[in-house]
Design a protein around this motif. Structure first.
Motif, short mmCIF file in Angstrom:
data_model
loop_
_atom_site.label_atom_id
_atom_site.label_comp_id
_atom_site.label_asym_id
_atom_site.label_seq_id
_atom_site.Cartn_x
_atom_site.Cartn_y
_atom_site.Cartn_z
N PRO A 212 28.22 65.73 41.17
CA PRO A 212 28.83 65.52 42.37
C PRO A 212 30.46 65.11 42.30
O PRO A 212 30.72 64.45 41.12
CB PRO A 212 28.20 64.41 42.89
N GLU A 213 31.26 65.71 43.15
CA GLU A 213 32.61 65.31 42.95
C GLU A 213 32.98 63.84 43.15
O GLU A 213 33.85 63.56 42.32
CB GLU A 213 33.33 66.10 44.25
N ALA A 214 32.13 63.03 43.77
CA ALA A 214 32.38 61.63 43.73
C ALA A 214 32.27 60.96 42.19
O ALA A 214 32.76 60.00 42.13
CB ALA A 214 31.29 60.96 44.56
N GLN A 215 31.71 61.63 41.46
CA GLN A 215 31.53 61.11 39.95
C GLN A 215 32.57 61.75 38.89
O GLN A 215 32.51 61.37 37.78
CB GLN A 215 29.92 61.39 39.39
N ASP A 216 33.43 62.52 39.38
CA ASP A 216 34.24 63.16 38.72
C ASP A 216 35.26 62.12 37.73
O ASP A 216 35.23 62.53 36.68
CB ASP A 216 35.40 63.87 39.54
N ASP A 217 35.81 61.32 38.54
CA ASP A 217 36.67 60.36 37.47
C ASP A 217 35.91 59.63 36.60
O ASP A 217 36.26 59.32 35.33
CB ASP A 217 37.30 59.29 38.44
N PHE A 218 34.86 59.26 36.71
CA PHE A 218 33.94 58.38 35.95
C PHE A 218 33.32 59.31 34.79
O PHE A 218 33.49 58.81 33.75
CB PHE A 218 32.65 57.78 36.64
N PHE A 219 32.90 60.54 35.17
CA PHE A 219 32.76 61.31 34.02
C PHE A 219 33.78 61.73 33.03
O PHE A 219 33.49 61.53 31.87
CB PHE A 219 32.08 62.49 34.77
N LEU A 220 34.97 61.96 33.58
CA LEU A 220 35.87 62.11 32.53
C LEU A 220 36.33 61.05 31.80
O LEU A 220 36.84 61.28 30.47
CB LEU A 220 37.10 62.54 33.46
N GLN A 221 36.19 59.92 32.46
CA GLN A 221 36.23 58.72 31.73
C GLN A 221 35.48 58.38 30.43
O GLN A 221 35.75 58.35 29.39
CB GLN A 221 36.24 57.32 32.47
N LYS A 222 34.14 58.70 30.87
CA LYS A 222 32.93 58.77 29.77
C LYS A 222 33.23 59.65 28.67
O LYS A 222 32.95 59.71 27.27
CB LYS A 222 31.78 58.95 30.30
N MET A 223 33.63 60.95 28.96
CA MET A 223 34.01 62.05 27.89
C MET A 223 35.16 61.68 27.13
O MET A 223 35.15 61.83 26.00
CB MET A 223 34.40 63.40 28.70
N ASP A 224 36.03 60.94 27.51
CA ASP A 224 37.19 60.63 27.19
C ASP A 224 36.93 59.48 25.91
O ASP A 224 37.29 59.21 24.69
CB ASP A 224 38.32 60.01 27.92
N GLU A 225 36.12 58.65 26.40
CA GLU A 225 35.57 57.42 25.43
C GLU A 225 34.75 57.77 24.39
O GLU A 225 34.52 57.39 23.36
CB GLU A 225 34.83 56.50 26.28
N ALA A 226 33.85 58.98 24.76
CA ALA A 226 32.93 59.60 23.61
C ALA A 226 33.79 60.61 22.81
O ALA A 226 33.11 61.21 21.75
CB ALA A 226 31.85 60.16 24.14
N ARG A 227 34.90 60.93 23.11
CA ARG A 227 35.95 61.81 22.54
C ARG A 227 35.35 63.02 22.23
O ARG A 227 35.35 63.70 21.17
CB ARG A 227 36.06 61.33 20.97
N VAL A 228 34.81 63.54 23.63
CA VAL A 228 34.15 64.84 23.56
C VAL A 228 35.14 65.65 24.27
O VAL A 228 35.90 65.37 25.64
CB VAL A 228 32.99 64.89 24.33
N ASN A 229 35.33 66.85 23.90
CA ASN A 229 36.16 68.10 24.44
C ASN A 229 35.59 68.33 25.87
O ASN A 229 34.20 68.75 25.82
CB ASN A 229 36.23 69.29 23.59
N CYS A 230 36.08 68.49 26.87
CA CYS A 230 35.56 68.73 28.24
C CYS A 230 36.61 69.72 28.92
O CYS A 230 37.72 69.49 29.10
CB CYS A 230 35.35 67.30 28.96
N CYS A 231 36.12 70.84 29.66
CA CYS A 231 36.84 71.74 29.97
C CYS A 231 36.51 71.80 31.59
O CYS A 231 35.30 72.30 31.73
CB CYS A 231 36.57 73.13 29.34
N PHE A 232 37.32 71.59 32.55
CA PHE A 232 36.98 71.88 33.94
C PHE A 232 37.14 73.52 34.26
O PHE A 232 37.76 74.21 33.71
CB PHE A 232 37.88 71.29 34.75
N LEU A 233 35.75 73.70 34.86
CA LEU A 233 35.66 75.07 35.16
C LEU A 233 36.03 75.44 36.72
O LEU A 233 36.67 76.66 36.90
CB LEU A 233 34.12 75.76 34.77
N GLY A 234 35.31 74.76 37.65
CA GLY A 234 35.63 74.85 39.00
C GLY A 234 34.45 74.19 39.88
O GLY A 234 34.28 73.11 39.62
N HIS A 235 33.99 75.03 40.70
CA HIS A 235 33.12 74.47 41.66
C HIS A 235 31.98 75.52 42.17
O HIS A 235 32.49 76.68 41.92
CB HIS A 235 33.80 73.76 42.89
N VAL A 236 31.07 75.32 42.79
CA VAL A 236 30.00 76.27 43.32
C VAL A 236 30.51 76.71 44.56
O VAL A 236 31.35 76.10 45.41
CB VAL A 236 28.62 75.68 43.75
N THR A 237 29.87 77.87 45.06
CA THR A 237 30.28 78.63 46.22
C THR A 237 28.80 78.75 47.26
O THR A 237 27.66 78.30 46.62
CB THR A 237 30.84 79.96 45.98
#
Length: 259
Positions: A212-237
């Protein structure tokens, strides 16, 4: 000077991505002339999005049959429309489980190693007629287990909604399977990776994630903490499939390829 030519900042940045540096006035003039000759059937920005990516790795590839090399130019975004249908015609992919299905209002990410290769893939075999030994990442199983552990915990905490490995047919096929039958997707590809490798490559440890869009910032924070590569793709239509702002048609056009 650039503004006088009617070139916006977004278009200028796109041209810079294509040529790999800040374009000269002469180069801009040439691109504008090419666009004019195209009949202005789409906006300049959208037309530029359909041009070649700046990175063209693996331009010459061993074809695996007679010790010769085969030239394989990186396709443009619009060239990948028939390629996506041709490639998926050869697949018989089972529908994903309910917990792997993407829902409305979800953002899309790709987590893990963004590979540049595509030789060991259905795309290479069916569309390029290449035969190549499988490419295996070192420590691939361990990396997949690590990523799955992290994403499973985030799924249990309802930070993300779905996650699944990018499998046969590459990212494009995985997106179709995850979104079908009623949801499409609108994604942007990575300019530093060959377009066909990004969409259809099967090498590497990659997982498709929706949240969900509401979880975006928290998700990116956790990816950064885990040092996991993360690539934003887009959204559903609501059913359309778009890649780099180019319309690939309705998701229903790809459903016949699912088992």
């Amino acid at each position: 000077m650039v503004e006088a030519m009617g070139v916006s900042q977004s278009v200028l940045e796109e041209v810079q991505c294509i040529v790999g540096r800040m374009p000269t006035v002469e180069e801009l003039s040439t691109l504008l002339a090419m666009w004019e000759s195209n009949g202005r059937q789409q906006s300049l920005y959208a037309w530029l999005r359909g041009q070649h990516h700046v990175v063209e790795r693996h331009e010459y590839l061993y074809d695996g049959t007679d010790n010769t090399h085969k030239e394989i130019r990186e396709p443009r975004v619009k060239d990948c429309i028939p390629l996506s249908h041709e490639m998926m015609d050869s697949l018989h992919l089972p529908p994903l489980a309910d917990h792997q299905r993407i829902a409305h209002s979800h953002l899309l990410y790709m987590v893990g190693h963004v590979a540049t290769g595509f030789l060991d893939s259905e795309y290479a075999r069916r569309c390029l007629h290449l035969v190549e030994d499988p490419v295996r990442m070192e420590n691939a199983d361990e990396e997949l287990e690590y990523l799955s552990m992290i994403l499973s915990a985030l799924n249990d905490a309802e930070v993300i909604r779905t996650y699944c490995p990018v499998g046969q047919g590459g990212l494009f096929a995985t997106l179709v399977c995850s979104c079908a039958p009623h949801i499409g997707f609108d994604i942007l590809t990575c300019r530093e990776i060959r377009l066909d490798a990004f969409l259809f490559g099967e090498e590497g440890v990659r997982l498709l994630v929706s949240l969900p869009e509401a979880q975006d910032d928290f998700f990116l924070q956790k990816m950064d903490e885990a040092r996991v590569n993360c690539c934003f793709l887009g959204h559903v239509t609501k059913g359309r499939v778009l890649v780099d702002d180019m319309d690939y048609g309705d998701i229903a056009g790809y459903l016949k390829h699912l088992a």
